[in-house]
Design a protein around this motif. Sequence first.
Motif, PDB file in Angstrom:
ATOM      1  N   ILE A 195       0.819  -1.210   0.000  1.00 35.85           N
ATOM      2  CA  ILE A 195       0.000   0.000   0.000  1.00 35.85           C
ATOM      3  C   ILE A 195       0.859   1.268   0.000  1.00 35.85           C
ATOM      4  CG2 ILE A 195      -1.723   1.336   1.291  1.00 35.85           C
ATOM      5  CD1 ILE A 195      -2.973  -1.307   2.147  1.00 35.85           C
ATOM      6  N   PRO A 196       1.851   1.407   0.904  1.00 34.82           N
ATOM      7  CA  PRO A 196       2.705   2.607   0.836  1.00 34.82           C
ATOM      8  C   PRO A 196       3.421   2.743  -0.503  1.00 34.82           C
ATOM      9  CG  PRO A 196       3.031   1.469   2.911  1.00 34.82           C
ATOM     10  CD  PRO A 196       2.205   0.566   2.052  1.00 34.82           C
ATOM     11  N   TYR A 197       3.844   1.603  -1.071  1.00 31.76           N
ATOM     12  CA  TYR A 197       4.529   1.631  -2.372  1.00 31.76           C
ATOM     13  C   TYR A 197       3.602   2.146  -3.466  1.00 31.76           C
ATOM     14  CZ  TYR A 197       7.173  -0.002  -6.435  1.00 31.76           C
ATOM     15  OH  TYR A 197       7.860  -0.065  -7.623  1.00 31.76           O
ATOM     16  N   ALA A 198       2.347   1.703  -3.451  1.00 29.40           N
ATOM     17  CA  ALA A 198       1.379   2.144  -4.462  1.00 29.40           C
ATOM     18  C   ALA A 198       1.101   3.640  -4.332  1.00 29.40           C
ATOM     19  CB  ALA A 198       0.078   1.352  -4.312  1.00 29.40           C
ATOM     20  N   ILE A 199       0.971   4.125  -3.092  1.00 30.17           N
ATOM     21  CA  ILE A 199       0.722   5.557  -2.861  1.00 30.17           C
ATOM     22  C   ILE A 199       1.917   6.381  -3.346  1.00 30.17           C
ATOM     23  CG2 ILE A 199       0.395   7.341  -1.091  1.00 30.17           C
ATOM     24  CD1 ILE A 199      -1.118   5.207   0.551  1.00 30.17           C
ATOM     25  N   THR A 258       4.191   5.553  -5.566  1.00 25.64           N
ATOM     26  CA  THR A 258       4.305   5.461  -7.023  1.00 25.64           C
ATOM     27  C   THR A 258       3.310   6.387  -7.714  1.00 25.64           C
ATOM     28  OG1 THR A 258       5.048   3.159  -6.847  1.00 25.64           O
ATOM     29  CG2 THR A 258       4.243   3.886  -8.993  1.00 25.64           C
ATOM     30  N   PHE A 259       2.083   6.432  -7.183  1.00 23.08           N
ATOM     31  CA  PHE A 259       1.067   7.341  -7.734  1.00 23.08           C
ATOM     32  C   PHE A 259       1.521   8.794  -7.575  1.00 23.08           C
ATOM     33  CE2 PHE A 259      -2.526  10.186  -6.909  1.00 23.08           C
ATOM     34  CZ  PHE A 259      -3.233  10.056  -8.087  1.00 23.08           C
ATOM     35  N   TYR A 260       2.065   9.111  -6.406  1.00 22.57           N
ATOM     36  CA  TYR A 260       2.545  10.474  -6.124  1.00 22.57           C
ATOM     37  C   TYR A 260       3.638  10.871  -7.114  1.00 22.57           C
ATOM     38  CZ  TYR A 260       4.955  14.240  -3.630  1.00 22.57           C
ATOM     39  OH  TYR A 260       5.560  15.421  -3.306  1.00 22.57           O
ATOM     40  N   SER A 301       4.258   9.611 -10.071  1.00 22.69           N
ATOM     41  CA  SER A 301       3.716   9.720 -11.417  1.00 22.69           C
ATOM     42  C   SER A 301       3.022  11.066 -11.620  1.00 22.69           C
ATOM     43  CB  SER A 301       2.723   8.578 -11.673  1.00 22.69           C
ATOM     44  OG  SER A 301       2.153   8.693 -12.957  1.00 22.69           O
ATOM     45  N   PHE A 302       2.230  11.470 -10.642  1.00 26.19           N
ATOM     46  CA  PHE A 302       1.501  12.747 -10.756  1.00 26.19           C
ATOM     47  C   PHE A 302       2.465  13.920 -10.799  1.00 26.19           C
ATOM     48  CE2 PHE A 302      -0.549  16.499  -8.968  1.00 26.19           C
ATOM     49  CZ  PHE A 302      -1.690  16.588  -9.755  1.00 26.19           C
ATOM     50  N   MET A 303       3.429  13.936  -9.889  1.00 27.55           N
ATOM     51  CA  MET A 303       4.350  15.065  -9.791  1.00 27.55           C
ATOM     52  C   MET A 303       5.274  15.166 -10.993  1.00 27.55           C
ATOM     53  SD  MET A 303       3.889  17.026  -7.269  1.00 27.55           S
ATOM     54  CE  MET A 303       2.818  17.079  -5.842  1.00 27.55           C
ATOM     55  N   ARG A 304       5.659  14.032 -11.560  1.00 31.92           N
ATOM     56  CA  ARG A 304       6.587  14.046 -12.680  1.00 31.92           C
ATOM     57  C   ARG A 304       5.887  14.266 -14.023  1.00 31.92           C
ATOM     58  NH1 ARG A 304      10.193   8.744 -11.863  1.00 31.92           N
ATOM     59  NH2 ARG A 304      11.280   9.601 -13.671  1.00 31.92           N
ATOM     60  N   CYS A 305       4.572  14.061 -14.073  1.00 31.70           N
ATOM     61  CA  CYS A 305       3.864  14.125 -15.358  1.00 31.70           C
ATOM     62  C   CYS A 305       2.923  15.321 -15.470  1.00 31.70           C
ATOM     63  CB  CYS A 305       3.078  12.833 -15.577  1.00 31.70           C
ATOM     64  SG  CYS A 305       4.123  11.366 -15.668  1.00 31.70           S
ATOM     65  N   THR A 306       2.915  16.208 -14.492  1.00 34.47           N
ATOM     66  CA  THR A 306       2.099  17.421 -14.586  1.00 34.47           C
ATOM     67  C   THR A 306       3.011  18.643 -14.491  1.00 34.47           C
ATOM     68  OG1 THR A 306       1.669  17.379 -12.185  1.00 34.47           O
ATOM     69  CG2 THR A 306       0.028  16.363 -13.617  1.00 34.47           C
ATOM     70  N   PRO A 307       2.676  19.720 -15.199  1.00 36.12           N
ATOM     71  CA  PRO A 307       3.533  20.919 -15.178  1.00 36.12           C
ATOM     72  C   PRO A 307       3.640  21.523 -13.782  1.00 36.12           C
ATOM     73  CG  PRO A 307       1.950  21.013 -16.984  1.00 36.12           C
ATOM     74  CD  PRO A 307       1.530  19.872 -16.115  1.00 36.12           C
ATOM     75  N   THR A 308       4.801  22.031 -13.474  1.00 35.68           N
ATOM     76  CA  THR A 308       5.024  22.636 -12.159  1.00 35.68           C
ATOM     77  C   THR A 308       4.085  23.814 -11.917  1.00 35.68           C
ATOM     78  OG1 THR A 308       7.359  22.075 -12.431  1.00 35.68           O
ATOM     79  CG2 THR A 308       6.802  23.496 -10.593  1.00 35.68           C
ATOM     80  N   ILE A 309       3.808  24.584 -12.954  1.00 38.85           N
ATOM     81  CA  ILE A 309       2.943  25.755 -12.771  1.00 38.85           C
ATOM     82  C   ILE A 309       1.516  25.329 -12.429  1.00 38.85           C
ATOM     83  CG2 ILE A 309       2.286  26.017 -15.212  1.00 38.85           C
ATOM     84  CD1 ILE A 309       2.628  29.098 -14.679  1.00 38.85           C
ATOM     85  N   VAL A 310       1.068  24.183 -12.960  1.00 38.32           N
ATOM     86  CA  VAL A 310      -0.245  23.659 -12.603  1.00 38.32           C
ATOM     87  C   VAL A 310      -0.255  23.245 -11.139  1.00 38.32           C
ATOM     88  CG1 VAL A 310      -1.924  21.809 -13.044  1.00 38.32           C
ATOM     89  CG2 VAL A 310      -0.768  22.926 -14.962  1.00 38.32           C
ATOM     90  N   GLN A 311       0.817  22.592 -10.697  1.00 40.08           N
ATOM     91  CA  GLN A 311       0.932  22.197  -9.293  1.00 40.08           C
ATOM     92  C   GLN A 311       0.930  23.423  -8.380  1.00 40.08           C
ATOM     93  OE1 GLN A 311       4.469  19.778  -9.083  1.00 40.08           O
ATOM     94  NE2 GLN A 311       3.785  18.453 -10.763  1.00 40.08           N
ATOM     95  N   PHE A 364      11.605  14.014  -7.563  1.00 40.47           N
ATOM     96  CA  PHE A 364      12.849  13.800  -8.304  1.00 40.47           C
ATOM     97  C   PHE A 364      14.010  13.442  -7.377  1.00 40.47           C
ATOM     98  CE2 PHE A 364      10.079  16.353 -10.904  1.00 40.47           C
ATOM     99  CZ  PHE A 364      10.214  15.786 -12.165  1.00 40.47           C
ATOM    100  N   PHE A 365      14.052  14.075  -6.204  1.00 41.05           N
ATOM    101  CA  PHE A 365      15.090  13.728  -5.234  1.00 41.05           C
ATOM    102  C   PHE A 365      14.942  12.276  -4.787  1.00 41.05           C
ATOM    103  CE2 PHE A 365      15.414  18.429  -4.042  1.00 41.05           C
ATOM    104  CZ  PHE A 365      16.619  18.580  -4.689  1.00 41.05           C
ATOM    105  N   SER A 366      13.705  11.800  -4.668  1.00 41.94           N
ATOM    106  CA  SER A 366      13.486  10.425  -4.211  1.00 41.94           C
ATOM    107  C   SER A 366      14.098   9.422  -5.184  1.00 41.94           C
ATOM    108  CB  SER A 366      11.989  10.145  -4.045  1.00 41.94           C
ATOM    109  OG  SER A 366      11.333  10.084  -5.297  1.00 41.94           O
TER     110      SER A 366
END
Length: 236
Positions: free
Chosen positions: A54-58, A60-62, A64-74, A113-115
């Motif tokens: 469960i922690p691994y899935a959370i 991994t989802f995190y 994916s979201f952070m790396r695939c969405t623009p920083t300005i949107v975040q 990215f640091f992770s």
Amino acid sequence: MTAMSEGGIETTLKLFLRIAERLPVTLTMLLASLVFGLLLGALIAFVRIQKRRIPYAIATFYLSFMRCTPTIVQLFLVYYGLPQLLKLIGIDVNGWDKLIFAIITFSLHSAAFFSEVIRSAYLAVGSGQQEAAYSVGMSFGQSLWRIILPQAFGIAIPSMGNQVIILLKETSLAFSIGITDIMGQVQIIIGNNYGANIFQVYILVSLIYWMLSLIIEKGFGRLEKVYKRGHAGLAR
């Protein structure tokens, strides 16, 4: 001609100093986001290394979201969405400084990215090192602190330096929520028409970012050399 040249140099210097006035704001964002991003990134890295379902899935989802969405949107999601989410549980953050929202965003973004830098460095050391530590009676914590992390840190330094430079450049987006960092100062100079040539202003701010990036690059290069000299015995 000389007088005109001197006038141009004086104007350029004044513009440079005016932009540089907001350098502390940019550096505050960078350093705070770096610290929190590294802490969260390390946590995410070890969650993914341990691979508990469960922690691994959370995590991994995190990532994916952070790396695939623009920083300005975040940035906009945090600036406009976080107050609404916290308001649901009775917490009002509308009085927070805009800088806090920027630091939260860049910390969350850079942590992804640091992770991966931390996880890759950890895995690069190899499980054999840990097994050898166990064979001489070390606990997991001792092997991690004395054997794995010192080697992993040396491996991670170059990639970490690149990520810090990327983080510096990402902070230039903070002006979009009204923060007057060096990029925000540029927008004010241009918007108020202080007699500045727009191209000249952007050249100056690009030079500031370039100089900061060179300092970071040289700093991490120096750190890598010093660290490797200090841990040469361990590497062998």
